[in-house]
Design a protein around this motif. Structure first.
Motif, mmCIF file in Angstrom:
data_model
loop_
_atom_site.group_PDB
_atom_site.id
_atom_site.type_symbol
_atom_site.label_atom_id
_atom_site.label_comp_id
_atom_site.label_asym_id
_atom_site.label_seq_id
_atom_site.Cartn_x
_atom_site.Cartn_y
_atom_site.Cartn_z
ATOM 1 N N TRP A 53 -8.503 0.350 -4.925
ATOM 2 C CA TRP A 53 -7.411 0.348 -3.948
ATOM 3 C C TRP A 53 -7.835 1.020 -2.652
ATOM 4 O O TRP A 53 -7.455 0.573 -1.553
ATOM 5 C CB TRP A 53 -6.197 1.051 -4.537
ATOM 6 C CG TRP A 53 -5.089 1.263 -3.553
ATOM 7 C CD1 TRP A 53 -4.104 0.386 -3.216
ATOM 8 C CD2 TRP A 53 -4.875 2.421 -2.739
ATOM 9 N NE1 TRP A 53 -3.277 0.927 -2.251
ATOM 10 C CE2 TRP A 53 -3.730 2.183 -1.949
ATOM 11 C CE3 TRP A 53 -5.523 3.655 -2.621
ATOM 12 C CZ2 TRP A 53 -3.243 3.115 -1.049
ATOM 13 C CZ3 TRP A 53 -5.038 4.587 -1.728
ATOM 14 C CH2 TRP A 53 -3.910 4.324 -0.947
ATOM 15 N N VAL A 54 -8.624 2.091 -2.733
ATOM 16 C CA VAL A 54 -9.112 2.760 -1.525
ATOM 17 C C VAL A 54 -9.969 1.800 -0.702
ATOM 18 O O VAL A 54 -9.826 1.699 0.520
ATOM 19 C CB VAL A 54 -9.914 4.029 -1.893
ATOM 20 C CG1 VAL A 54 -10.581 4.619 -0.657
ATOM 21 C CG2 VAL A 54 -9.009 5.057 -2.554
ATOM 22 N N HIS A 114 0.836 -1.209 0.000
ATOM 23 C CA HIS A 114 0.000 0.000 0.000
ATOM 24 C C HIS A 114 0.869 1.257 0.000
ATOM 25 O O HIS A 114 0.566 2.229 -0.695
ATOM 26 C CB HIS A 114 -0.929 -0.006 1.206
ATOM 27 C CG HIS A 114 -2.162 -0.830 1.003
ATOM 28 N ND1 HIS A 114 -3.174 -0.452 0.160
ATOM 29 C CD2 HIS A 114 -2.542 -2.022 1.529
ATOM 30 C CE1 HIS A 114 -4.131 -1.364 0.182
ATOM 31 N NE2 HIS A 114 -3.770 -2.336 0.994
ATOM 32 N N THR A 156 -7.790 -0.660 0.982
ATOM 33 C CA THR A 156 -7.144 -0.084 2.157
ATOM 34 C C THR A 156 -8.068 -0.135 3.368
ATOM 35 O O THR A 156 -7.660 -0.501 4.479
ATOM 36 C CB THR A 156 -6.733 1.364 1.873
ATOM 37 O OG1 THR A 156 -5.852 1.397 0.736
ATOM 38 C CG2 THR A 156 -6.021 1.971 3.072
ATOM 39 N N VAL A 185 0.854 4.144 -2.990
ATOM 40 C CA VAL A 185 0.684 5.575 -2.698
ATOM 41 C C VAL A 185 1.846 6.380 -3.271
ATOM 42 O O VAL A 185 1.654 7.429 -3.902
ATOM 43 C CB VAL A 185 0.567 5.790 -1.174
ATOM 44 C CG1 VAL A 185 0.628 7.274 -0.840
ATOM 45 C CG2 VAL A 185 -0.730 5.207 -0.652
ATOM 46 N N GLY A 239 -9.519 3.525 -7.255
ATOM 47 C CA GLY A 239 -10.740 3.529 -6.458
ATOM 48 C C GLY A 239 -10.912 2.230 -5.700
ATOM 49 O O GLY A 239 -11.258 2.225 -4.510
#
Length: 299
Positions: free
Chosen positions: A258-259, A236, A262, A240, A256
Motif C-alpha cells: 500500500w505504501v 487511501h 501511495t 489509513v 507495505g
C-alpha cells in the motif's frame, strides 16, 4: 418466455464470472501462472522502458519535426480491446465481490467488527491471494501489459510527455503485481474504479478513432482520470483510518504494498498535472477531437 431467457442468461453469466471452478479455486502462485515471477516482472519493466526510451531517442534523431508515425487503425483496435477487457473485468470483480460477501457473511455476525464495506477497504491480516476476487485481480494484472501499449503508441505518435507515460504504465504493471503478491487491501475498489473508467474512456477513444461522430473537445479521458484519482484518494484515506486507527482490529493486509501504491498514485498525479496542464499533450480523445475540429475549420 422472455423472463425465463433473461434468467438463464443471468445464471450463465454468473457461472462464467463467479462460479467457474477455475475462478473459485484460483490461487496466486509463481508456479503455473503466466507472468507471476519477480524475474519476469523485472525483466519486462527493464525491457519495456529501455525499448520505449531508445525508440523515442531514435525517432527524435531521425525526425527533426515532431511528425507522428502513421499507426492506421491500430490505436482504435487497441482501444476497443481495452474497453471490452475492462468491462469484463469490472463485471467479474463486482459479481465476485458480492459472491464473497454473501458466502462469508456468517463469519461477520456478532463475532467480528468486520463489515462488507470494511472488507472492501481493508483485508484482514493473513489474507491469501486466492478465490474469486483475486482471480479477477490477476486478470487485471494481465491487462496492464496490454494497457502498456499506450506508452509505445505515445512514443510513435511523438507525443510530448511520452516518457512520463511510459514510466506510469511500467509502474502500473508493478503495482498490480504487488497487489497479488502481498494481498494488498482496497484493491477490489481500485480495480472496480479503474476498469469502469477505462471502459468508458477507451470506448470513447474507439468511437473517435473509428471516425464516428462525437462531441468536439469532449473531455472524457480527463473526466475519467479525475474521477479515478479522486476515488483512489478516498480509498487511501480509508485504509489509513482503518489500519492506523485500530478500526480493523490488527491492521490491514499488504500495508507495505500500500505504501508503494501511495507513492505510485503521487507519481501518477504528477503525470496527470504535467500532461493535462497543456491542452492536447496527453488527452488522446481530446487531441483527436481537437485535430478534427482544426481540420474542419481549414476546410
Amino acid at each position: 418466455m422472455a423472463a425465463a431467457a433473461t434468467s438463464t442468461a443471468s445464471a450463465t453469466a454468473a457461472y462464467w464470472l463467479t462460479e467457474h471452478p477455475a475462478i473459485v479455486s484460483f490461487r496466486w502462485s509463481p508456479m503455473g501462472l503466466w507472468f507471476s515471477t519477480w524475474a519476469f516482472l523485472l525483466g519486462f519493466l527493464a525491457s519495456y522502458v529501455a525499448l520505449c526510451l531508445a525508440l523515442d531517442a531514435i525517432l527524435a534523431a531521425l525526425l527533426r519535426r515532431r511528425r507522428p508515425l502513421p499507426l492506421g487503425p491500430l490505436p482504435a483496435a487497441h482501444a476497443f480491446l481495452m474497453a471490452a477487457v475492462s468491462a469484463a473485468i469490472f463485471a467479474g470483480t463486482l459479481l465476485s465481490a458480492l459472491a464473497e460477501i454473501r458466502d462469508t457473511r456468517w463469519s461477520w455476525r456478532g463475532r467480528s467488527r468486520t463489515t462488507p464495506f470494511r472488507w472492501l477497504l481493508c483485508f484482514p491480516p493473513g489474507t491469501r491471494s486466492s478465490g474469486r476476487v483475486f482471480f479477477w485481480s490477476y486478470a487485471y494484472y494481465l491487462s496492464r501489459y496490454l494497457h502498456a501499449a499506450r506508452g509505445l503508441f505515445a512514443v510513435l505518435r511523438r507525443r510530448r510527455g511520452a516518457a512520463a507515460r511510459v514510466f506510469a504504465h511500467a509502474a502500473s504493471v508493478a503495482m498490480a503485481f504487488l497487489w497479488l503478491e502481498f494481498s494488498q487491501s482496497f484493491q477490489v475498489l481500485a480495480i472496480l474504479a479503474s476498469t469502469l473508467a477505462h471502459a468508458v474512456a477507451f470506448g470513447f477513444r474507439f468511437w473517435v478513432g473509428a471516425g464516428l461522430p462525437a462531441a468536439r473537445g469532449a473531455p472524457v479521458a480527463l473526466a475519467c482520470q479525475c474521477a479515478l484519482l479522486g476515488c483512489n484518494l478516498l480509498c487511501h484515506v480509508g485504509v489509513v483510518w482503518m489500519h492506523f486507527g485500530g478500526v480493523a482490529g490488527g491492521g490491514c493486509s499488504g500495508i507495505g504494498a500500500w505504501v508503494f501504491n501511495t507513492l505510485l498514485n503521487a507519481a501518477l498525479l504528477w503525470v496527470f498535472l504535467h500532461c493535462y496542464g497543456k491542452r492536447g499533450v496527453c488527452d488522446d480523445d481530446g487531441g483527436a477531437t481537437a485535430a478534427r475540429a482544426r481540420h474542419d475549420k481549414d476546410l
